[in-house]
Structures are given as C-alpha cells and as structure tokens.
Design a protein around this motif. Structure first.
Motif, PDB file in Angstrom:
ATOM      1  N   VAL A  96      11.898  -1.018 -10.070  1.00 53.09           N
ATOM      2  CA  VAL A  96      11.601  -0.173  -8.905  1.00 53.09           C
ATOM      3  C   VAL A  96      10.776   1.033  -9.320  1.00 53.09           C
ATOM      4  CG1 VAL A  96      12.643   1.341  -7.158  1.00 53.09           C
ATOM      5  CG2 VAL A  96      13.578  -0.948  -7.535  1.00 53.09           C
ATOM      6  N   ASP A  97      11.174   1.707 -10.401  1.00 55.53           N
ATOM      7  CA  ASP A  97      10.435   2.888 -10.851  1.00 55.53           C
ATOM      8  C   ASP A  97       9.014   2.535 -11.278  1.00 55.53           C
ATOM      9  OD1 ASP A  97      12.538   4.577 -10.304  1.00 55.53           O
ATOM     10  OD2 ASP A  97      13.221   4.705 -12.387  1.00 55.53           O
ATOM     11  N   ALA A  98       8.832   1.404 -11.941  1.00 52.22           N
ATOM     12  CA  ALA A  98       7.489   0.992 -12.360  1.00 52.22           C
ATOM     13  C   ALA A  98       6.595   0.737 -11.149  1.00 52.22           C
ATOM     14  CB  ALA A  98       7.564  -0.258 -13.243  1.00 52.22           C
ATOM     15  N   VAL A  99       7.128   0.060 -10.148  1.00 48.43           N
ATOM     16  CA  VAL A  99       6.344  -0.216  -8.934  1.00 48.43           C
ATOM     17  C   VAL A  99       6.049   1.086  -8.193  1.00 48.43           C
ATOM     18  CG1 VAL A  99       6.375  -1.355  -6.673  1.00 48.43           C
ATOM     19  CG2 VAL A  99       7.116  -2.599  -8.716  1.00 48.43           C
ATOM     20  N   TYR A 100       7.049   1.920  -8.031  1.00 47.53           N
ATOM     21  CA  TYR A 100       6.836   3.191  -7.334  1.00 47.53           C
ATOM     22  C   TYR A 100       5.849   4.076  -8.090  1.00 47.53           C
ATOM     23  CZ  TYR A 100      10.714   2.295  -4.085  1.00 47.53           C
ATOM     24  OH  TYR A 100      11.527   1.790  -3.108  1.00 47.53           O
ATOM     25  N   GLY A 106      -2.462   4.973  -6.451  1.00 49.70           N
ATOM     26  CA  GLY A 106      -3.358   4.619  -5.351  1.00 49.70           C
ATOM     27  C   GLY A 106      -3.664   5.813  -4.474  1.00 49.70           C
ATOM     28  N   PRO A 107      -4.558   5.606  -3.528  1.00 48.24           N
ATOM     29  CA  PRO A 107      -4.926   6.698  -2.620  1.00 48.24           C
ATOM     30  C   PRO A 107      -3.838   6.957  -1.576  1.00 48.24           C
ATOM     31  CG  PRO A 107      -6.043   4.680  -1.971  1.00 48.24           C
ATOM     32  CD  PRO A 107      -5.289   4.378  -3.244  1.00 48.24           C
ATOM     33  N   GLY A 108      -3.808   8.160  -1.085  1.00 46.24           N
ATOM     34  CA  GLY A 108      -2.915   8.501   0.018  1.00 46.24           C
ATOM     35  C   GLY A 108      -1.470   8.617  -0.400  1.00 46.24           C
ATOM     36  N   ILE A 109      -0.628   8.576   0.618  1.00 47.30           N
ATOM     37  CA  ILE A 109       0.815   8.704   0.403  1.00 47.30           C
ATOM     38  C   ILE A 109       1.356   7.338  -0.019  1.00 47.30           C
ATOM     39  CG2 ILE A 109       3.028   9.203   1.512  1.00 47.30           C
ATOM     40  CD1 ILE A 109       1.440  11.001   3.472  1.00 47.30           C
ATOM     41  N   PRO A 110       2.076   7.296  -1.129  1.00 50.96           N
ATOM     42  CA  PRO A 110       2.640   6.013  -1.563  1.00 50.96           C
ATOM     43  C   PRO A 110       3.557   5.440  -0.485  1.00 50.96           C
ATOM     44  CG  PRO A 110       2.881   7.675  -3.269  1.00 50.96           C
ATOM     45  CD  PRO A 110       2.409   8.387  -2.033  1.00 50.96           C
ATOM     46  N   PRO A 111       3.566   4.131  -0.334  1.00 51.10           N
ATOM     47  CA  PRO A 111       4.410   3.502   0.693  1.00 51.10           C
ATOM     48  C   PRO A 111       5.878   3.931   0.645  1.00 51.10           C
ATOM     49  CG  PRO A 111       2.945   1.879  -0.252  1.00 51.10           C
ATOM     50  CD  PRO A 111       2.768   3.139  -1.051  1.00 51.10           C
ATOM     51  N   HIS A 112       6.413   4.172  -0.537  1.00 49.54           N
ATOM     52  CA  HIS A 112       7.836   4.539  -0.623  1.00 49.54           C
ATOM     53  C   HIS A 112       8.095   5.986  -0.216  1.00 49.54           C
ATOM     54  CE1 HIS A 112       6.342   5.650  -4.653  1.00 49.54           C
ATOM     55  NE2 HIS A 112       7.290   6.574  -4.635  1.00 49.54           N
ATOM     56  N   HIS A 113       7.046   6.765   0.075  1.00 52.33           N
ATOM     57  CA  HIS A 113       7.210   8.155   0.526  1.00 52.33           C
ATOM     58  C   HIS A 113       6.864   8.339   2.008  1.00 52.33           C
ATOM     59  CE1 HIS A 113       8.162  10.195  -3.187  1.00 52.33           C
ATOM     60  NE2 HIS A 113       7.156   9.614  -3.804  1.00 52.33           N
ATOM     61  N   ARG A 114       6.427   7.306   2.667  1.00 60.20           N
ATOM     62  CA  ARG A 114       5.996   7.447   4.057  1.00 60.20           C
ATOM     63  C   ARG A 114       7.162   7.741   4.968  1.00 60.20           C
ATOM     64  NH1 ARG A 114       1.758   2.739   3.532  1.00 60.20           N
ATOM     65  NH2 ARG A 114       0.268   3.913   2.299  1.00 60.20           N
ATOM     66  N   GLY A 115       6.881   8.582   5.960  1.00 58.85           N
ATOM     67  CA  GLY A 115       7.912   8.955   6.925  1.00 58.85           C
ATOM     68  C   GLY A 115       8.506  10.291   6.556  1.00 58.85           C
TER      69      GLY A 115
END
Length: 130
Positions: A96-100, A106-115
């Motif tokens: 999980v940590d490696a993927v996060y 990448g650009p923008g807000i990482p998917p795991h931080h959205r919301g």
C-alpha cells in the motif's frame, strides 16, 4: 527538533540486509506488483490473479512461487483450488505504501488523498486520515 540529539539506529545485520534486498527485488517486477496489489484486500486464485494482472496463468503461477519463497504471500487450499493472500500485515502495508508513494509522483492530488477531510479506507484493516 534537533537531529543531533536523535539516537542513531543500529546497523542492520548482514543477513537481514540480504532479506530486505530480496523483498525489494520481488517488488521490482511489474507483474508481481500487480499481483500483490490485487491481494491487498482479499485472497484470490491463480486464475483470478491472472485476469487481474492481464497475464497467462502459468506466468502468474511462476511469479507466485517466487513471492511465496520470499514469504510475501501464503496459500490456502479449498478443494482443488489454491487461494493466495498476503503473508502478513507488514507485507500489506509495504505494498500500500509503495503504491501510494508512486501516486505522489504523478500530477495533481494523488487518488488516495482525494476528498476534503475524507477518511481513507485501508481495505479490511484500519482507517487513516489523509
């Protein structure tokens, strides 16, 4: 916060270093990363993992054998089907940590931080705030 006052970590024993390097070697293959990611929140059969990874089942079986020897996955037999899961919570957290961490590259807000203020669901384990 004075770094000079922090005690130094003792060196890692050489045999442990070799084991850590082997874990990273297992993570250095795209198919194995896909397999481990698919197993983060559930157990799956070879055929299910092959579908997830988009690879033939015999190839996935070879990768699973390596992951099993490295003690990153374990098996459970149900009749004639063998199911694979992550070996323990440490492996799960590593994946999980490696993927996060990669999402942060990448650009923008990482998917795991959205919301805004959202609580992250860490599959079947614990909750954390972003």
């Amino acid at each position: 916060m004075n770094a000079d006052n922090q005690p130094l970590r003792p060196p890692i024993a050489e045999d442990q270093v070799r084991l850590v390097v082997e874990v990273f070697r297992m993570l250095a293959d795209p198919t194995r990363v896909q397999i481990l990611w698919a197993l983060v929140d559930r157990e799956l059969s070879v055929n299910d993992l092959a579908g997830q990874a988009g690879k033939p089942a015999p190839s996935v079986s070879q990768h699973l054998a390596k992951l099993r020897m490295a003690r990153l996955v374990r098996t459970r037999r149900a009749g004639t089907t063998i199911f694979y899961s992550l070996e323990n919570e440490h492996v799960r957290q590593l994946v999980v940590d490696a993927v996060y961490n990669a999402e942060h590259a990448g650009p923008g807000i990482p998917p795991h931080h959205r919301g805004a203020g959202a609580v992250l669901e860490l599959p079947d384990r614990k909750r954390a705030t972003p």
